[in-house]
Structure formats: C-alpha cells, structure tokens
Scaffold this motif. Structure first.
Motif, PDB file in Angstrom:
ATOM      1  N   TYR A  76      49.279   6.332 -35.127  1.00 15.90           N
ATOM      2  CA  TYR A  76      50.525   5.892 -35.806  1.00 15.90           C
ATOM      3  C   TYR A  76      51.649   5.928 -34.930  1.00 15.90           C
ATOM      4  O   TYR A  76      52.503   4.850 -34.485  1.00 15.90           O
ATOM      5  CB  TYR A  76      50.779   6.426 -37.038  1.00 15.90           C
ATOM      6  CG  TYR A  76      52.062   6.276 -37.583  1.00 15.90           C
ATOM      7  CD1 TYR A  76      52.324   4.819 -38.371  1.00 15.90           C
ATOM      8  CD2 TYR A  76      53.301   6.818 -37.605  1.00 15.90           C
ATOM      9  CE1 TYR A  76      53.614   4.429 -38.868  1.00 15.90           C
ATOM     10  CE2 TYR A  76      54.401   6.505 -38.061  1.00 15.90           C
ATOM     11  CZ  TYR A  76      54.466   5.274 -38.657  1.00 15.90           C
ATOM     12  OH  TYR A  76      55.826   4.750 -39.185  1.00 15.90           O
ATOM     13  N   THR A  79      50.715   3.673 -31.437  1.00 19.67           N
ATOM     14  CA  THR A  79      50.642   2.343 -31.699  1.00 19.67           C
ATOM     15  C   THR A  79      51.886   1.517 -32.587  1.00 19.67           C
ATOM     16  O   THR A  79      52.471   0.680 -31.954  1.00 19.67           O
ATOM     17  CB  THR A  79      49.164   1.906 -32.441  1.00 19.67           C
ATOM     18  OG1 THR A  79      48.270   2.556 -31.692  1.00 19.67           O
ATOM     19  CG2 THR A  79      49.181   0.350 -32.580  1.00 19.67           C
ATOM     20  N   ALA A  80      51.861   2.191 -33.776  1.00 20.42           N
ATOM     21  CA  ALA A  80      52.977   1.588 -34.536  1.00 20.42           C
ATOM     22  C   ALA A  80      54.377   1.859 -34.376  1.00 20.42           C
ATOM     23  O   ALA A  80      55.198   0.969 -34.835  1.00 20.42           O
ATOM     24  CB  ALA A  80      52.764   2.046 -36.220  1.00 20.42           C
ATOM     25  N   LEU A  83      54.127   1.644 -28.843  1.00 17.77           N
ATOM     26  CA  LEU A  83      54.001   0.250 -28.259  1.00 17.77           C
ATOM     27  C   LEU A  83      54.383  -0.807 -29.192  1.00 17.77           C
ATOM     28  O   LEU A  83      54.973  -1.975 -28.492  1.00 17.77           O
ATOM     29  CB  LEU A  83      52.345   0.199 -28.533  1.00 17.77           C
ATOM     30  CG  LEU A  83      51.639   1.029 -27.434  1.00 17.77           C
ATOM     31  CD1 LEU A  83      50.123   1.020 -27.862  1.00 17.77           C
ATOM     32  CD2 LEU A  83      52.063   0.927 -25.960  1.00 17.77           C
ATOM     33  N   CYS A  84      54.523  -0.730 -30.676  1.00 26.58           N
ATOM     34  CA  CYS A  84      55.118  -1.923 -31.302  1.00 26.58           C
ATOM     35  C   CYS A  84      56.628  -2.167 -30.706  1.00 26.58           C
ATOM     36  O   CYS A  84      57.122  -3.138 -30.460  1.00 26.58           O
ATOM     37  CB  CYS A  84      55.400  -1.435 -32.872  1.00 26.58           C
ATOM     38  SG  CYS A  84      55.752  -2.941 -33.939  1.00 26.58           S
ATOM     39  N   GLU A 104      56.775 -11.607 -34.546  1.00 22.05           N
ATOM     40  CA  GLU A 104      56.161 -10.225 -34.804  1.00 22.05           C
ATOM     41  C   GLU A 104      55.692 -10.215 -36.287  1.00 22.05           C
ATOM     42  O   GLU A 104      54.691  -9.492 -36.700  1.00 22.05           O
ATOM     43  CB  GLU A 104      57.140  -9.037 -34.643  1.00 22.05           C
ATOM     44  CG  GLU A 104      56.692  -7.870 -34.932  1.00 22.05           C
ATOM     45  CD  GLU A 104      57.831  -6.616 -34.858  1.00 22.05           C
ATOM     46  OE1 GLU A 104      57.470  -5.308 -35.003  1.00 22.05           O
ATOM     47  OE2 GLU A 104      59.013  -6.963 -34.541  1.00 22.05           O
ATOM     48  N   ALA A 161      53.397  -7.461 -30.305  1.00 23.89           N
ATOM     49  CA  ALA A 161      53.997  -6.426 -31.369  1.00 23.89           C
ATOM     50  C   ALA A 161      53.632  -6.841 -32.703  1.00 23.89           C
ATOM     51  O   ALA A 161      53.516  -5.831 -33.598  1.00 23.89           O
ATOM     52  CB  ALA A 161      55.436  -6.819 -31.113  1.00 23.89           C
ATOM     53  N   CYS A 164      50.635  -4.799 -33.317  1.00 22.76           N
ATOM     54  CA  CYS A 164      50.861  -3.379 -33.512  1.00 22.76           C
ATOM     55  C   CYS A 164      51.362  -3.031 -35.090  1.00 22.76           C
ATOM     56  O   CYS A 164      51.146  -2.114 -35.598  1.00 22.76           O
ATOM     57  CB  CYS A 164      51.852  -2.797 -32.449  1.00 22.76           C
ATOM     58  SG  CYS A 164      51.198  -2.377 -30.818  1.00 22.76           S
ATOM     59  N   VAL A 167      48.765  -2.915 -37.362  1.00 19.44           N
ATOM     60  CA  VAL A 167      48.040  -1.493 -37.419  1.00 19.44           C
ATOM     61  C   VAL A 167      49.008  -0.718 -38.224  1.00 19.44           C
ATOM     62  O   VAL A 167      48.411   0.029 -38.943  1.00 19.44           O
ATOM     63  CB  VAL A 167      47.986  -1.180 -36.126  1.00 19.44           C
ATOM     64  CG1 VAL A 167      47.621   0.275 -36.077  1.00 19.44           C
ATOM     65  CG2 VAL A 167      47.132  -1.942 -35.021  1.00 19.44           C
TER      66      VAL A 167
END
Length: 322
Positions: A76, A79-80, A83-84, A104, A161, A164, A167
């Motif tokens: 989380y 990634t969330a 990276l997002c 997004e 985005a 992500c 996810v």
C-alpha cells in the motif's frame, strides 16, 4: 438526513476539496524547478512526521495486527501512496492539473476490466455502460483532433497513476486487514516516505529543490506556502476528514462523494494557476465523471438474485484517496 450522516457528508466534501488542491500546490513548486520526486518526498515525508504520534497511539495493543499486515502495508505504501503520487505529479508537470486528474480517475474503469478478466463474468449493464462512457470521455480529454496535442509521456504518467489508484481501491476494499484506517493511512505514509527516500538515493526519483518565491492565484509568495499546503491541507487534513467521513457514511457513499475531488481540482487549478481545460476536454471530463458515477451507482444496487455485482467491494472503511 440524520445529523451523523449530514456531518459525514460535510467531512467527505472537505476531504475531497483538500485533496483537490494538491495538484495546484505541487505544480507551483514544479514551475520554479522542483522535481516531482522532491514534491512527493516533501508531501509524504512531512505527513508521515505529522501522523507518526497519532499512529503510535492508535497501535496500542494492536502490534500483532501490524506484524500480520506488514506485507499489505508495504504494498500500500509503495504503490498506492509513493508511486501514485509520483506518477500524478509527473503528469501535472507536463499537463494541466485537471487533465492529469481526469486520467487518474479512470481507475474504477480499470478495476472493472481487471475483475472481468479475473472472474470471466461480464459486468452488469450499468457498469458496462459507465465504462464505455468513461472511455469515450478519455478520447475527448485527449482531444486527438486538436492541433495542440497532449504530452504523450504525461498521458502515460496519468494512466500509470490510474493503475496505482486502482490498486489503492482494491486494497482498501479488503475486509481482513485488521488495521484501523488511521494506522493504514499513517503507516502507509511512513512506508511511502522510506520508499521515496530509497528511490531518491539510487536516482530513480531524483530530488531537486529551489527555494524561491512561487506564483499562486496571481500573487508571489514563499515556497513554504505550497509546501505547508501539501503537507497539512492536502495530506493530513484530507486523510483525517476522509476517515471521519468513512466512519459516518460507510465506504461506498464516502467514496462516491469523493468524486467531487475532480471538480475541486479543476476549480483550484483555475483559481490558483489560471489553468482550465478546453471545452472538448471539459466535456470529456464530464463523461469520465459520469461514467464513474454510473459504475459507483451500480455498486450500490442490490441484485434481485442476491449475487453481488462484479465490481462490488466489501463495505469496509477505506483509507481516503491518495
């Protein structure tokens, strides 16, 4: 409307508005020479410091649950959160805030496709219609007939985005986490800050800072203003009010109201940066939001046969949008 639900609705709107101004705050820093990695690092790292003590308090007696959810928290946070935000700020660096956020917000449509491929069961009609509507909106946002084309790299960052964010939605719908929302949010911030620091050290996410005045709403002001805005308003306030909204409204209604973030982001970028998508792109944005609304409405429906729709998530309290 009951008092609790009315208060929850206000918290959800405040949360969406606070999230919506993150793009303009970040872009004002990017325009004076900050790298996307630096903007993400300051936002996530600053929020992690602010939330650290509340998270430690919330973890009293729950350390076992934290150890059992360590992998979920790591995925989380990386990634969330990390990276997002990195992909979104890279998109904002190359395109307008409104267009970047609209790309997004294709995340719910990506989730429909993912669940369809995984279960091999077609989505219901309203969900399918919403997905098609959103994809038509995407074509208008890209405005392929215009002489002034969007930056293709920026589009790729915007779609990354969206992946992500998808996810994030999928992980937020897990009912077996055992972690309070505040711990998931704050712990994710800490993991995200560490991940950003490591990527910065190895050169994947370079840090470049410029300590000079920025332009917001036509006024010259210190670079500290957007930094504080990113950390305190767009992260701490938005997550805290989002948690309050989720507890009083439930995850489905709270996330539905969260769609107003797109409107607040477009309005904020217009007022703070003088940016406004063109008429065709605005129409495409309406179609994207309309398509996502159709998908979300389908989630709220109860089928006659009692079988949940393909894209329905468990009604748990989610972590607010990143």
């Amino acid at each position: 409307m009951r008092n609790g639900a009315a208060a929850g609705l206000w918290w959800a709107v405040i949360s969406a508005a606070a999230f919506g101004v993150s793009g303009p705050f970040a872009k004002s820093l990017l325009e004076i020479g900050w790298s996307p990695g630096a903007a993400v690092g300051v936002r996530i790292g600053g929020a992690a410091l602010v939330l650290l003590i509340p998270v430690l308090i919330a973890l009293r007696g729950r350390w076992t649950a934290l150890r059992g959810s360590a992998l979920t928290l790591i995925i989380y946070g990386v990634t969330a959160i990390a990276l997002c935000q990195f992909f979104y700020f890279n998109a904002v660096q190359r395109m307008s805030v409104g267009v970047s956020l609209l790309l997004e917000y294709l995340a719910p449509v990506l989730i429909v496709g993912w669940l369809w491929a995984r279960s091999r069961r077609a989505p219901r009609r309203l969900t399918a219609a919403g997905s098609v509507t959103a994809m038509l909106g995407l074509l208008l946002v890209l405005d392929l007939t215009s002489d002034e084309r969007l930056d293709p790299i920026g589009v790729i960052y915007g779609l990354a985005a969206a992946v992500c964010l998808a996810v994030f939605f999928l992980m937020s719908a897990k009912a077996d986490d055992g972690l309070p929302p505040l711990v998931m949010a704050g712990g994710g911030m800490v993991v995200g800050a560490v991940a950003i620091g490591v990527m910065g050290l190895v050169g994947i996410m370079p840090f470049t800072f410029e300590f000079r005045d920025v332009t917001l709403a036509g006024w010259q002001t210190s670079w500290l203003v957007p930094v504080l805005g990113l950390v305190l308003i767009s992260t701490v306030v938005s997550y805290f009010t989002g948690i309050l909204a989720a507890r009083q409204l439930g995850s489905k209604v709270a996330s539905f109201v969260g769609l107003t973030e797109v409107m607040f982001a477009v309005l904020a970028s217009w007022l703070m940066l003088g940016e406004l998508p063109g008429p065709i792109q605005l129409l495409g944005g309406l179609l994207i939001v309309g398509g996502v609304v159709m998908v979300r409405v389908d989630e709220l429906r109860t089928p006659a046969d009692g079988v949940p729709p393909l894209n329905r998530a468990n009604d748990v309290e989610p972590v607010p949008l990143p």
